[in-house]
Design an enzyme around this catalytic site. Structure first.
Site, PDB file in Angstrom:
ATOM      1  N   ALA A  57       0.845  -1.200   0.000  1.00  0.00           N
ATOM      2  CA  ALA A  57       0.000   0.000   0.000  1.00  0.00           C
ATOM      3  C   ALA A  57       0.870   1.235   0.000  1.00  0.00           C
ATOM      4  CB  ALA A  57      -0.922   0.012   1.225  1.00  0.00           C
ATOM      5  N   CYS A  58       0.347   2.325  -0.568  1.00  0.00           N
ATOM      6  CA  CYS A  58       0.962   3.644  -0.425  1.00  0.00           C
ATOM      7  C   CYS A  58       0.020   4.465   0.459  1.00  0.00           C
ATOM      8  CB  CYS A  58       1.189   4.296  -1.784  1.00  0.00           C
ATOM      9  SG  CYS A  58      -0.325   4.607  -2.698  1.00  0.00           S
ATOM     10  N   PHE A  59       0.073   5.780   0.367  1.00  0.00           N
ATOM     11  CA  PHE A  59      -0.774   6.608   1.206  1.00  0.00           C
ATOM     12  C   PHE A  59      -2.257   6.297   0.993  1.00  0.00           C
ATOM     13  CE2 PHE A  59       2.728   9.836   1.533  1.00  0.00           C
ATOM     14  CZ  PHE A  59       2.841   9.749   2.909  1.00  0.00           C
TER      15      PHE A  59
END
Length: 519
Positions: free
Chosen positions: A461-463
């Site tokens: 995941a990223c932000f």
């Protein structure tokens, strides 16, 4: 395909380094507060700051901030090792710590044996690293160790050795090979780094002997060498040795720019001297308090509209220590790795700021030792106008540099599409058409929407996005399904899908990994 993998790995660097970068704003604020309110000049102006309880409080703030800045190299090493490790990330983290310590122990032992390092009398460019007297290779050393360990880990974490050595197969082999390679790295750094530092000694002599031109080189190189951990080597010799000047103040011979300036402050008759003040970073006031604030505003303005709320907190928290205390690393590291050309421009502008403050004889130091830009301007500038501080030029130059940084950063970010904070990916407003799903229900529905457990290779995941590598993209649910599951959309990429969940993405990543038993 091979080139695309390398490109993807480089792109991943920004995300990998986000964790240490996110630590810097709060650490900078704490360190700045502690350093400013324990500075000798400020304490002498406000004797109440000498109160034992206040001193303890501000020293605790300083210690808390230093706990990040002093160990930033090993934090970078661990973050890179974990970020690039494909599996068994905990082993990669352990190996990075062992490797970092091994490299410095090897450098320490070798240099002591060769008589080039005296633990009881460390010189410029040498320091205690985790209690080990060694070369100060800074963040650069941590980054090298991190990449080395990540490479070794991914190559050997599932290795099968002959039966006689079978006990060392798999992940147990990673720390072992990392130690051996760190020994070699320690030998290499022991030979290379002193030579680099010797070149910087020659640079110091050039700076000292060339007036205004040397001042430009001083400001430029002090910033440009930050990523390599060598910026301390530029300014420390000027701070405390006769390279920074020698003067007779009230009958006493004083050497070193910091010592001379302190003596001038204490003297009832001595006037400030620009040939001293230029070495205690008068130009940094302009860059830290105004220039980088303008650059931070440009990063906020160029962020995706949907991400401005996320970016605002990071930028404000990073700008506060820069403006008030001169601790600029929180802002600089936010764009250093994702847009290195911005850092090149920043270094050039730093040289320009030092040149202008030298020409205009702005005798106000910008280091945190004197309270940082804000407090130094007040107490060493406004209140010392009769000593020739010429502080009036600070707001004038400040406004110019604020807009110079703002428009330059904004133009370059948009022109070259730099992925500064808030420009990584798009997000859609976080809304959910179905908020009645339980935590367990939605996790299993997400897994089914991704094609089931057997279709999922890796979850990250990223932000704002749940990034999933899958075997078959065709059996992943469509946008309508993901809307029902509370997502804002889904995007197909080369090796999988990205489901837009906003701030929930990282939480779902961890929970799905736990359900599926993934690393």
């Amino acid at each position: 395909m091979k080139d695309s993998r390398y490109f993807a790995a480089f792109q991943q660097l920004g995300k990998v380094l986000m964790t240490p970068v996110m630590l810097l704003p709060i650490a900078g604020i704490l360190l700045g507060i502690g350093a400013a309110f324990t500075s000798t000049n400020l304490v002498s102006t406000f004797p109440i700051l000498a109160n034992d309880y206040l001193k303890l409080f501000f020293n605790l703030c300083k210690s808390a901030g230093n706990s990040v800045f002093n160990f930033l190299p090993i934090i970078f090493a661990i973050s890179i090792a974990i970020g690039y490790a494909k599996k068994e990330k905990g082993i990669a983290a352990l190996a990075s710590v062992i490797s970092f310590v091994t490299m410095h122990n090897v450098m320490s032992t070798l240099l002591i044996h060769l008589g080039k390092l005296d633990p009881s009398n460390l010189t410029t460019g040498q320091s205690l690293v985790l209690g080990i007297p060694s070369l100060d290779v800074g963040v650069f050393g941590g980054i090298i160790v991190g990449f080395m360990v990540a490479f070794l880990h991914n190559k050997f974490y599932n290795i099968s050795l002959p039966p006689v050595l079978g006990i060392f197969s798999g992940t147990k082999f990673v720390p072992m090979i990392s130690i051996l390679c760190s020994v070699v790295l320690g030998f290499i750094m022991s030979g290379i780094w002193p030579a680099i530092q010797g070149g910087l000694t020659s640079l110091s002599n050039l700076i000292n002997s060339t007036g205004a031109f040397g001042t430009v080189i001083y400001g430029l190189s002090e910033r440009a060498l930050l990523p390599f951990g060598l910026h301390h080597f530029v300014y420390l010799p000027f701070f405390f040795t006769n390279l920074g000047g020698s003067a007779v103040i009230d009958g006493n011979v004083v050497e070193g720019a910091v010592n001379i300036y302190q003596a001038q402050l204490a003297s009832p008759s001595a006037m400030f001297n620009i040939d001293v003040t230029r070495f205690i970073m008068n130009g940094k006031i302009i860059v830290a308090a105004f220039g980088l604030t303008g650059g931070a505003l440009a990063m906020y303005k160029t962020a995706k509209p949907e991400k401005k709320n996320i970016v605002r907190g990071l930028i404000i928290a990073a700008a506060i220590p820069a403006f008030f205390t001169g601790i600029t690393e929180p802002i600089e590291y936010s764009f250093l790795f994702v847009a290195p050309m911005l850092f090149v421009v920043h270094s050039l502008y730093s040289g320009l700021a030092y040149f202008l403050t030298y020409i205009l004889q702005v005798n106000v130091p910008g280091t945190s030792a004197f309270g940082g830009p804000f407090l130094s301007t007040i107490f060493n500038g406004v209140m010392q106008a009769d000593k020739g501080s010429n502080w009036i030029w600070i707001p004038i130059l400040g406004v110019i540099f604020f807009f110079l940084y703002y428009f330059t950063f904004k133009f370059m970010i948009l022109k070259f599409n730099y992925k500064t904070p808030g420009r990584e990916d798009e997000i859609i407003n976080e809304t959910s058409e179905n908020n009645n799903l339980s935590k367990t229900d939605i996790l299993y529905d997400i897994i089914e929407g991704l094609g089931g457990k057997d279709n999922i290779i890796h979850v990250d995941a990223c932000f704002t996005r749940l990034r999933v590598k899958v075997k078959n993209k065709e059996i992943v649910g469509d946008t309508n399904l993901w809307k029902k599951l509370g997502a804002n959309g889904v995007v197909q990429v080369s090796d999988g899908v990205q489901v837009i969940y906003g701030s929930k993405a990282d939480v779902y990543k961890t929970q799905i990994r736990e359900v599926l038993g993934l690393d």
